[in-house]
Design a protein around this motif. Structure first.
Motif, mmCIF file in Angstrom:
data_model
loop_
_atom_site.group_PDB
_atom_site.id
_atom_site.type_symbol
_atom_site.label_atom_id
_atom_site.label_comp_id
_atom_site.label_asym_id
_atom_site.label_seq_id
_atom_site.Cartn_x
_atom_site.Cartn_y
_atom_site.Cartn_z
ATOM 1 N N THR A 286 -6.541 -20.994 -6.054
ATOM 2 C CA THR A 286 -7.003 -22.160 -6.609
ATOM 3 C C THR A 286 -8.396 -22.063 -6.748
ATOM 4 O OG1 THR A 286 -5.242 -23.513 -5.518
ATOM 5 C CG2 THR A 286 -7.465 -24.868 -6.118
ATOM 6 N N LEU A 287 -9.174 -21.313 -5.545
ATOM 7 C CA LEU A 287 -10.570 -21.124 -5.759
ATOM 8 C C LEU A 287 -10.853 -20.354 -6.933
ATOM 9 C CD1 LEU A 287 -13.362 -21.488 -4.757
ATOM 10 C CD2 LEU A 287 -12.879 -19.738 -3.032
ATOM 11 N N THR B 52 -14.960 -29.019 -2.695
ATOM 12 C CA THR B 52 -13.709 -28.282 -2.747
ATOM 13 C C THR B 52 -13.999 -26.869 -3.115
ATOM 14 O OG1 THR B 52 -12.433 -30.254 -3.197
ATOM 15 C CG2 THR B 52 -11.424 -27.879 -3.693
ATOM 16 N N GLY B 53 -13.703 -26.054 -2.278
ATOM 17 C CA GLY B 53 -13.942 -24.467 -2.709
ATOM 18 C C GLY B 53 -15.204 -23.940 -1.794
ATOM 19 N N CYS C 149 -8.599 -25.819 -0.498
ATOM 20 C CA CYS C 149 -8.428 -26.266 -1.673
ATOM 21 C C CYS C 149 -7.471 -27.051 -2.329
ATOM 22 C CB CYS C 149 -8.650 -25.125 -2.986
ATOM 23 S SG CYS C 149 -10.325 -24.125 -2.530
ATOM 24 N N ASP D 218 -4.807 -21.213 -1.642
ATOM 25 C CA ASP D 218 -6.221 -21.568 -1.841
ATOM 26 C C ASP D 218 -7.166 -20.790 -2.257
ATOM 27 O OD1 ASP D 218 -5.891 -24.158 -0.302
ATOM 28 O OD2 ASP D 218 -5.374 -22.723 1.364
ATOM 29 N N ILE E 12 -10.907 -22.275 -10.117
ATOM 30 C CA ILE E 12 -12.103 -23.111 -10.003
ATOM 31 C C ILE E 12 -13.231 -22.569 -10.468
ATOM 32 C CG2 ILE E 12 -13.805 -24.404 -8.546
ATOM 33 C CD1 ILE E 12 -11.518 -25.133 -6.755
#
Length: 75
Positions: free
Chosen positions: A68-69, A20-21, A55, A65, A72
């Motif tokens: 969210t990235l 993810t990412g 993401c 996204d 992360i």
């Protein structure tokens, strides 16, 4: 690899786990992925691993996204 509109859909190789990412497909999530995703959203000719860049698993890549990235990356 298969490309449609600069989206990498897959390869002829055996399936691999999606990180993810990991927008560039190097199996690591770092600032390069954030930059690549931003460029993709700006409609540049940036190639992207769509499933990894999505993401929030919403089936689209958007500002959510990116947020969210960033989360992360900040841990």
């Amino acid at each position: 690899e298969v490309f449609i509109d600069n989206i990498i859909l897959g390869t002829d190789a055996a399936p691999v786990a999606v990180v993810t990412g990991d927008a560039n497909g190097d199996k690591e999530v770092n600032i390069i992925d954030l930059v690549r995703t931003k460029k993709y959203l700006a409609n540049t000719a940036e190639k992207i691993y769509y499933n990894a860049a999505d993401c929030d698993t919403s089936s689209k890549i958007d500002a959510v996204d990116l947020t969210t990235l960033r989360r992360i990356l900040l841990g």
